[in-house]
Structures are given as structure tokens and as C-alpha cells.
Design a protein around this motif. Structure first.
Motif, PDB file in Angstrom:
ATOM      1  N   UNK A 151     -19.988  41.159 -80.725  1.00  0.00           N
ATOM      2  CA  UNK A 151     -19.018  40.205 -81.256  1.00  0.00           C
ATOM      3  C   UNK A 151     -19.604  38.949 -81.850  1.00  0.00           C
ATOM      4  N   UNK A 152     -20.923  38.919 -82.061  1.00  0.00           N
ATOM      5  CA  UNK A 152     -21.555  37.748 -82.689  1.00  0.00           C
ATOM      6  C   UNK A 152     -21.546  37.970 -84.204  1.00  0.00           C
ATOM      7  N   UNK A 153     -20.355  37.853 -84.791  1.00  0.00           N
ATOM      8  CA  UNK A 153     -20.167  38.265 -86.187  1.00  0.00           C
ATOM      9  C   UNK A 153     -20.855  37.333 -87.179  1.00  0.00           C
ATOM     10  N   UNK A 154     -20.944  36.054 -86.863  1.00  0.00           N
ATOM     11  CA  UNK A 154     -21.579  35.114 -87.792  1.00  0.00           C
ATOM     12  C   UNK A 154     -23.064  35.438 -87.960  1.00  0.00           C
ATOM     13  N   UNK A 155     -23.750  35.679 -86.850  1.00  0.00           N
ATOM     14  CA  UNK A 155     -25.166  36.036 -86.933  1.00  0.00           C
ATOM     15  C   UNK A 155     -25.354  37.436 -87.506  1.00  0.00           C
ATOM     16  N   UNK A 156     -24.428  38.332 -87.176  1.00  0.00           N
ATOM     17  CA  UNK A 156     -24.501  39.681 -87.744  1.00  0.00           C
ATOM     18  C   UNK A 156     -24.413  39.612 -89.265  1.00  0.00           C
ATOM     19  N   UNK A 157     -23.500  38.800 -89.780  1.00  0.00           N
ATOM     20  CA  UNK A 157     -23.347  38.630 -91.232  1.00  0.00           C
ATOM     21  C   UNK A 157     -24.652  38.128 -91.848  1.00  0.00           C
ATOM     22  N   UNK A 158     -25.249  37.135 -91.214  1.00  0.00           N
ATOM     23  CA  UNK A 158     -26.501  36.567 -91.718  1.00  0.00           C
ATOM     24  C   UNK A 158     -27.588  37.629 -91.817  1.00  0.00           C
ATOM     25  N   UNK A 159     -27.699  38.457 -90.792  1.00  0.00           N
ATOM     26  CA  UNK A 159     -28.773  39.446 -90.770  1.00  0.00           C
ATOM     27  C   UNK A 159     -28.445  40.670 -91.625  1.00  0.00           C
TER      28      UNK A 159
END
Length: 283
Positions: A151-159
Motif C-alpha cells: 500500500x505504499x503507492x507513492x513510492x511504488x509510483x516513483x520506482x
């Protein structure tokens, strides 16, 4: 004589021999015990601590630890002591120690491979900056799956963005990362970007995934549109029905389009909704 010692005396003697690195004597004493599994394991760990792989293998064979025997056989003839110690620390789950030893060895990339295998994405990326910069996009993609799942979508988006190489050889990599960007953009509130991206993709699966996310956010018009593009007629009908508003059926642009979806889905509720929306008699 070993046979004249009590079990407690035998165990005390075994521990004393291990501390003194007298592994042959410890072996002889352990052989005299009936219930000696813990002694063999203790002897094996002590032997590994002193890089005596042969003794450790023999001790683990006594307790039928097939996995450790197999792993130790693979490194038995490694000459670089730091590299050998790194692998042993890895087997004993002392990961930070293993990393330091690998980095000091003749094969420092083993530290990176260890972190990748353990799914320690942030540490793997940190190591890759100096050890293997060309691997960063692929490690980023591996890491995103973990971030998205938790659920860490912001960091997932970045990577996911870092995972896009724009290289002709990486079509599958880039397609997967673009889909990830679409999903996580929607989840972090950038609906327009996510929907625009997924519309440009050929993957029906990503369209279904993004439609489901939008449905969960109660963005029924966008969800219905993507379900249609994924040819999920029943789901498209379902979200338009959920909206309980003609405006979402109006998204289909015409009664004919609505009827087509209802026919495809064979949805009774959908038929009722279409009839109510488009074919109600004038009052």
C-alpha cells in the motif's frame, strides 16, 4: 571414559570442547549421547563460525539438515575467506554482517544479489548505484511489487517510473512498469494521468485492474469506460447500475450502446436500468 559420564557431564564437556575449538573431541562426546540433536547443531554453528565447513557439513548430516548440507557443499571450496564468511553469515541469517563481508571480498556483487533475493529493495537499490547501475531499472521494478502490495503507492509510483528504460529490448519491462504507473497514479489521486496512460496500453489486464481501482473509488464513469475497453461488459453494466444515475449510462453516448452492453452481459438489472433511462414513456 565417555560411557561413564552422565548426560549432563557429557553436555558440559561438549560445550567446553566447542569453546576451545576441539571439534574432534566434541564430535566423539556427542556421538556418545542418545538425544544429541542440539549438540550437533551447536557443533555445526561453532564450526561455521571458524570457517570449518567440512566439520559443519558432517554435523548437519547427523541431524539430516539436507538444505544446509547442500548449501555448504556449494561453497566448500571457496578460497576467498571474506567471500566464504559472507556466505556462511548469509546461511545463518546475519545479513548485515554478510553484506559487509561480501563487499570486502573479491565478488562484492554478491551483496547486491543477496539483498535482491531477500526482497530488500531499498538496500539493493543503494548498492546498485555503485555496484551495478545498469540494474537499477530492474531492481526498481522488483521493489515496486512489494511497495504496491503493502500500500505504499507513492513510492511504488516513483520506482515504477524509474523502471521504464525506453529500450527496444525491454518491451515487457516497460509495459509492466507503465501499467504500474497507471495503477499507482490513480491510487495517489492523479486520476487523469492514470486513465490516460491505461487507455494508451494494449493490455486488457491493466485496463481491468485500473477499472477495478476506479470502481473502488466510486468513479463509476471512468471505471465503466475502462471495463468497456477491456470488453468486460457485465462489469461495465454493473458500475453504471451502481451509480444509480442516468449520467453514467449517458457515457455510452446512445441507447444502442447501452442495449449492446446489456445484450453482451445478459444482465436483467442492466436491462431494467436501460429501459428506465432511455425508453420510459413520456409523462
Amino acid at each position: 571414559d565417555d560411557q561413564e559420564l552422565s548426560e549432563e557431564e557429557l553436555r558440559t564437556s561438549i560445550q567446553r570442547c566447542i569453546v576451545l575449538k576441539r571439534f574432534k573431541d566434541a564430535w566423539s562426546l556427542a556421538s556418545a549421547l542418545d538425544n544429541n540433536t542440539d549438540c550437533w547443531n551447536e557443533l555445526a554453528r561453532a564450526a561455521l563460525h571458524h570457517l570449518d565447513v567440512e566439520t559443519a557439513i558432517r554435523a548437519y548430516q547427523q541431524v539430516k539438515n539436507v538444505a544446509m548440507v547442500y548449501s555448504l557443499h556449494k561453497i566448500q571450496h571457496v578460497e576467498d575467506r571474506n567471500l566464504l564468511a559472507g556466505h556462511i553469515s548469509l546461511f545463518l541469517e546475519r545479513f548485515n554482517e554478510a553484506q559487509d563481508l561480501f563487499l570486502a571480498s573479491s565478488n562484492p556483487t554478491d551483496a547486491l544479489e543477496m539483498r535482491r533475493d531477500l526482497l530488500h529493495g531499498d538496500l539493493a537499490l543503494h548498492l546498485a548505484k555503485t555496484l551495478a547501475p545498469t540494474q537499477i531499472p530492474y531492481i526498481s521494478r522488483e521493489y515496486t511489487q512489494q511497495l504496491e502490495f503493502t500500500g505504499d503507492y507513492a513510492n511504488a509510483l516513483l520506482h515504477y517510473e524509474k523502471g521504464i528504460t525506453k529500450s527496444p529490448e525491454d518491451g515487457e519491462q516497460d509495459e509492466a512498469c507503465t501499467g504500474g504507473v497507471a495503477r499507482t497514479a490513480i491510487r495517489t489521486g492523479d486520476i487523469r494521468r492514470g486513465v490516460s496512460l491505461v487507455q494508451s496500453m494494449s493490455s486488457q489486464q491493466v485496463k481491468r485492474e485500473c477499472a477495478a481501482i476506479l470502481e473502488g473509488l466510486e468513479l463509476y464513469a471512468e471505471a465503466g469506460m475502462l471495463y468497456e475497453k477491456a470488453q468486460c461488459w457485465d462489469k461495465a453494466t454493473s458500475v453504471y447500475i451502481k451509480s444509480k444515475s442516468r449520467v453514467h449510462f449517458d457515457h455510452l453516448h446512445s441507447p444502442e450502446a447501452a442495449v449492446r452492453i446489456v445484450k453482451e452481459s445478459q444482465s436483467i438489472e442492466g436491462a431494467k436500468m436501460v429501459a428506465k433511462s432511455y425508453f420510459s414513456p413520456a409523462t
